[in-house]
Design a protein around this motif. Structure first.
Motif, PDB file in Angstrom:
ATOM      1  N   THR A  70       7.825  -1.189  11.093  1.00 27.88           N
ATOM      2  CA  THR A  70       6.783  -0.180  10.919  1.00 27.88           C
ATOM      3  C   THR A  70       7.261   1.181  11.427  1.00 27.88           C
ATOM      4  OG1 THR A  70       5.669  -0.378  13.070  1.00 27.88           O
ATOM      5  CG2 THR A  70       5.011  -1.958  11.361  1.00 27.88           C
ATOM      6  N   ILE A 195       8.004   0.771   6.857  1.00 25.72           N
ATOM      7  CA  ILE A 195       6.969   0.327   5.909  1.00 25.72           C
ATOM      8  C   ILE A 195       5.888   1.393   5.781  1.00 25.72           C
ATOM      9  CG2 ILE A 195       4.922  -1.179   5.830  1.00 25.72           C
ATOM     10  CD1 ILE A 195       6.617  -3.520   6.184  1.00 25.72           C
ATOM     11  N   ASP A 196       5.520   1.674   4.541  1.00 23.26           N
ATOM     12  CA  ASP A 196       4.475   2.656   4.291  1.00 23.26           C
ATOM     13  C   ASP A 196       3.633   2.184   3.106  1.00 23.26           C
ATOM     14  OD1 ASP A 196       2.863   4.799   3.828  1.00 23.26           O
ATOM     15  OD2 ASP A 196       4.466   6.167   3.202  1.00 23.26           O
ATOM     16  N   PRO A 197       2.391   1.759   3.362  1.00 19.98           N
ATOM     17  CA  PRO A 197       1.554   1.277   2.247  1.00 19.98           C
ATOM     18  C   PRO A 197       1.373   2.319   1.144  1.00 19.98           C
ATOM     19  CG  PRO A 197       0.593   0.668   4.347  1.00 19.98           C
ATOM     20  CD  PRO A 197       1.733   1.614   4.659  1.00 19.98           C
ATOM     21  N   PRO A 200       4.665   1.634  -1.654  1.00 19.92           N
ATOM     22  CA  PRO A 200       4.895   0.184  -1.546  1.00 19.92           C
ATOM     23  C   PRO A 200       6.324  -0.213  -1.931  1.00 19.92           C
ATOM     24  CG  PRO A 200       2.974   0.676  -2.921  1.00 19.92           C
ATOM     25  CD  PRO A 200       3.665   1.970  -2.659  1.00 19.92           C
TER      26      PRO A 200
ATOM     27  N   PRO B  38      -5.099  -1.453  -1.171  1.00 22.12           N
ATOM     28  CA  PRO B  38      -3.742  -0.921  -1.040  1.00 22.12           C
ATOM     29  C   PRO B  38      -3.236  -0.768   0.392  1.00 22.12           C
ATOM     30  CG  PRO B  38      -5.284   0.816  -1.664  1.00 22.12           C
ATOM     31  CD  PRO B  38      -6.049  -0.467  -1.716  1.00 22.12           C
ATOM     32  N   ASP B  39      -4.135  -0.671   1.373  1.00 17.24           N
ATOM     33  CA  ASP B  39      -3.646  -0.482   2.746  1.00 17.24           C
ATOM     34  C   ASP B  39      -3.359  -1.854   3.374  1.00 17.24           C
ATOM     35  OD1 ASP B  39      -2.817   0.741   5.037  1.00 17.24           O
ATOM     36  OD2 ASP B  39      -4.838   1.145   5.795  1.00 17.24           O
ATOM     37  N   THR B  40      -2.367  -2.513   2.802  1.00 15.98           N
ATOM     38  CA  THR B  40      -2.073  -3.902   3.141  1.00 15.98           C
ATOM     39  C   THR B  40      -0.573  -4.117   3.138  1.00 15.98           C
ATOM     40  OG1 THR B  40      -4.126  -4.665   2.099  1.00 15.98           O
ATOM     41  CG2 THR B  40      -2.373  -6.291   2.304  1.00 15.98           C
ATOM     42  N   ASN B  62       2.646  -4.324  -5.812  1.00 15.67           N
ATOM     43  CA  ASN B  62       2.288  -2.925  -5.584  1.00 15.67           C
ATOM     44  C   ASN B  62       1.685  -2.698  -4.195  1.00 15.67           C
ATOM     45  OD1 ASN B  62       2.549  -0.369  -6.543  1.00 15.67           O
ATOM     46  ND2 ASN B  62       0.600  -0.342  -7.634  1.00 15.67           N
ATOM     47  N   VAL B  63       2.036  -3.578  -3.273  1.00 17.18           N
ATOM     48  CA  VAL B  63       1.821  -3.320  -1.834  1.00 17.18           C
ATOM     49  C   VAL B  63       3.153  -3.628  -1.163  1.00 17.18           C
ATOM     50  CG1 VAL B  63      -0.642  -3.912  -1.818  1.00 17.18           C
ATOM     51  CG2 VAL B  63       1.064  -5.692  -1.325  1.00 17.18           C
ATOM     52  N   PRO B  64       3.409  -3.093   0.049  1.00  8.55           N
ATOM     53  CA  PRO B  64       4.649  -3.456   0.726  1.00  8.55           C
ATOM     54  C   PRO B  64       4.695  -4.956   1.018  1.00  8.55           C
ATOM     55  CG  PRO B  64       3.585  -1.590   1.824  1.00  8.55           C
ATOM     56  CD  PRO B  64       2.603  -2.136   0.836  1.00  8.55           C
ATOM     57  N   PHE B  84       1.094  -1.618  14.267  1.00  7.93           N
ATOM     58  CA  PHE B  84       0.119  -0.803  13.517  1.00  7.93           C
ATOM     59  C   PHE B  84      -1.061  -0.410  14.412  1.00  7.93           C
ATOM     60  CE2 PHE B  84       1.574  -2.632   9.219  1.00  7.93           C
ATOM     61  CZ  PHE B  84       2.204  -1.453   8.858  1.00  7.93           C
TER      62      PHE B  84
END
Lengths: 370, 295
Positions: A70, A195-197, A200, B38-40, B62-64, B84
């Motif tokens: 992160t 990592i950056d949502p 992706p 998406p915030d996942t 389409n998410v990390p 986080f």
């Protein structure tokens, strides 16, 4: 600030100043004092890290990996079986290019249970892509830990760094410690692949041979680039705080005919041995290897080499002796001593030099010369 | 409210996965991510999803996605969640792991992460075998099922991972099945409203593993629920609620044979094993009904 501390406490002091966001650790003797002290700093509000008391060392490294990706600073400490238990994840950390810093308190491997010093634990990690530094004093444990973050997080490196200190003979020994105010010596971490949502990206998925091969070369390229980063970091440390470190710590080597090469606390004992030998008219010197990965160029031309290995690769030989033979293309006198905490005095070290038989291997204590 | 209307149209699993035809776990993933948004970040240990997501440098996701070693998912997610939260970010951290990575090799890290109160959602998609490596038996394989390492049928029972998770007393845990995508969506959405560790166990029928025609993937999940082999429920702060499809199955179950017969993995299963499976279903349903009825 001047104080008295153990090797373990010195590492913990450095962590307080490096201020990692996440520390994940599992207890193991003789490392436990490091994580106990950090846990105390966190609980008492002296350190604003998250301390994750994981259920195993495999998870300690996995948690550091998850945190590090992160984009935050991370630290763990381990020893011996703990290090081996996390072996899968030490490979992952390096392959994932995460600048995790770990203190490893070198200790023998079972069976039988033996909690004393030996380097075989860390040397079994030598091919993982971790940088490895071995220290010999409480002060050096502190200084090397601070520098480890600067080196690991440098964007020309982005590889994890392991700071090794000998179990008990350094982890539990009290010596003077002069702490510093690091200020901006450790710059803020910028992890380019954090990592950056909002952007992706997949990490570490299925990778074909050509791409995989390229990633492996990237690790080696950074390992090579780390040489100049280590050098610059050590010079900057000396400039700011007045203590100088090199890739090796050399003692009376310039005019020596024979050089005793070792790692860890033996290197300081060796300096006493060298003075004794010099009085006897033997032109000896000591070279204490600090950085094992990347393996530095050793200036040993024209000298006889005695290597003391506190480790062993069964069916092959002393691991340090092998590395030195591979680089110098010369025969050495390979001494295997101190494994499992076996007592080795400076008189013993002097004796290794006196009684050297180049091209042979000597097992101290069982007096077997092969 | 009509749940279908509520499900977002956004797709986080693009139409370029390398999943097998009829794969229900990629269907699950689609609804998991629609619920999570998406915030996942997905943390994926070795499992079918390691492959399904696509080959570097391409990804269908389409998410990390953070891929990590087999035993390490929950611990990795633990570090990620802490990092986080330390940075003041609310990003959902979701482990998406198979039955092998959950019931077997990953159980220690998972147990530790739950015990430590990690703020994450752990999803186990359960196709009842090591699908990615060619259908070897796992702790999730039911008794009687043939796998490549139980060629005459597994003699041991399926491990009750839900009871193990329940022993950690998470604020929310649920079971669901890919044949009920609205249920998957709803439960993931709900799980993510809790702070702390939450768990969702999804039964994921697998055409090549269970050996049924690909077009029967939804039907197979429904038969599992209707026969009582799989029970849909949720536990919120320890309070159990059995969901409607399983309530109906408890009142009037279909014969277990209707679930077993279409599946090649149960071909040749002996009557004694079928009887044991039936007894276990009864015992499980009675246990859950008693728990739900308890004050």
């Amino acid at each position: 600030m001047k104080k008295i501390a153990t090797g373990n406490k010195a590492v913990a002091e450095a962590i307080k100043q490096a201020n990692p966001a996440v520390v994940a650790a599992y207890p193991i003797t003789p490392q436990t004092e490091i994580v106990e002290t950090i846990a105390d700093y966190v609980t008492s509000g002296q350190l604003a890290s998250r301390y994750i008391p994981v259920e195993s060392e495999h998870s300690a490294m996995a948690a550091c990996i998850g945190a590090s990706v992160t984009g935050v600073r991370t630290f763990t400490a381990t020893s011996s079986h703990g290090l081996l238990y996390m072996h899968e994840m030490t490979n992952w950390a390096a392959g994932a290019r995460l600048p995790i810093v770990m203190a490893n308190v070198n200790r023998a491997l079972g069976p039988g249970w033996n909690i004393w010093a030996e380097h075989t634990d860390a040397l079994q990690e030598r091919d993982t892509g971790w940088l490895q530094v071995y220290v010999a004093t409480v002060q050096e444990a502190y200084d090397a830990t601070l520098m480890a973050f600067v080196i690991a997080e440098h964007n020309d490196v982005l590889l994890p760094v392991m700071v090794n200190l000998d179990g008990f003979s350094l982890s539990h020994i009290m010596q003077p410690l002069d702490t510093v105010e690091p200020g901006d010596f450790i710059p803020p971490l910028h992890l380019p692949h954090a990592i950056d949502p909002k952007n992706p990206t997949s990490y570490g998925g299925l990778t074909g041979p050509n791409d995989y091969f390229r990633f492996r070369w990237d690790i080696e390229r950074s390992m090579r680039d780390s040489v100049k980063v280590i050098d610059a970091t050590q010079k900057e440390f000396a400039k700011r705080f007045g203590r100088s470190y090199g890739f090796t710590d050399d003692y009376r080597c310039e005019d020596a005919d024979v050089v005793l090469v070792s790692m860890g606390t033996f290197g300081k004992e060796a300096e006493v041995a060298i003075d004794i030998l010099r009085k006897e008219g033997i032109k000896a010197g000591s070279m204490r290897l600090r950085w094992f990965r990347p393996f530095p160029h050793l200036d040993l031309a024209g000298k006889e080499i005695v290597v003391v290995d506190r480790d062993y690769s069964f069916g092959s030989g002393g691991i340090l002796a092998h590395e030195i033979k591979a680089q110098t293309k010369k025969d050495v006198y390979s001494v295997i001593a101190g494994i499992g905490g076996q007592e080795v005095t400076y008189d013993d070290l002097a004796d290794f030099v006196r009684k050297r038989r180049m091209g042979t291997e000597f097992w101290f204590g069982v007096n077997t010369n092969v | 409210m009509d749940i279908i209307a509520e499900i977002p149209k956004e797709e986080y699993v693009k139409k370029c996965t390398s999943a097998c035809a009829g794969c229900s776990s990629s269907l699950n993933l689609r609804y998991v991510l629609k619920a999570a948004g998406p915030d996942t970040v997905l943390v994926v240990p070795a499992c079918c999803t390691s492959v399904i997501q696509g080959i570097y440098p391409n990804t269908a996701m389409n998410v990390p996605v953070y891929n990590v070693a087999f035993a390490a998912a929950a611990a990795c997610a633990s570090g990620m969640s802490n990092a986080f939260r330390q940075a003041g970010k609310k990003t959902n951290v979701i482990v998406y792991a198979g039955d092998g990575g959950t019931l077997d090799i990953g159980i220690q890290a998972m147990s530790g992460a739950f015990e430590r109160g990690t703020d994450f959602l752990y999803i186990c998609y359960d196709n009842e075998a090591y699908g990615n490596t060619g259908m070897q038996r796992s702790g999730g394989t039911p008794m009687g099922a043939r796998t490549t390492t139980t060629p005459t049928g597994k003699t041991d029972a399926k491990k009750d991972i839900d009871a193990i998770i329940a022993a950690h007393d998470p604020p929310y845990m649920a079971t669901t099945c890919s044949a009920y995508p609205q249920d998957v969506f709803k439960k993931v959405q709900k799980a993510l409203t809790f702070r702390g560790p939450t768990f969702i166990h999804i039964l994921a029928p697998c055409p090549p593993g269970w050996r049924y025609p690909t077009e029967k993937t939804i039907e197979m999940g429904k038969l599992a629920v209707k026969s009582g082999m799989w029970v849909l429920y949720e536990r919120e702060y320890g309070k159990l609620t059995i969901n409607a499809p399983s309530k109906a199955a408890m009142k009037k179950p279909i014969p277990l044979e209707e679930y077993l017969a279409p599946q090649g993995r149960f071909k040749g299963i002996d009557a004694k094993t079928v009887e044991i499976l039936k007894q276990r279903i009864q015992k499980n349903l009675q246990r859950l009904a008693a728990e739900e009825a308890a004050p």
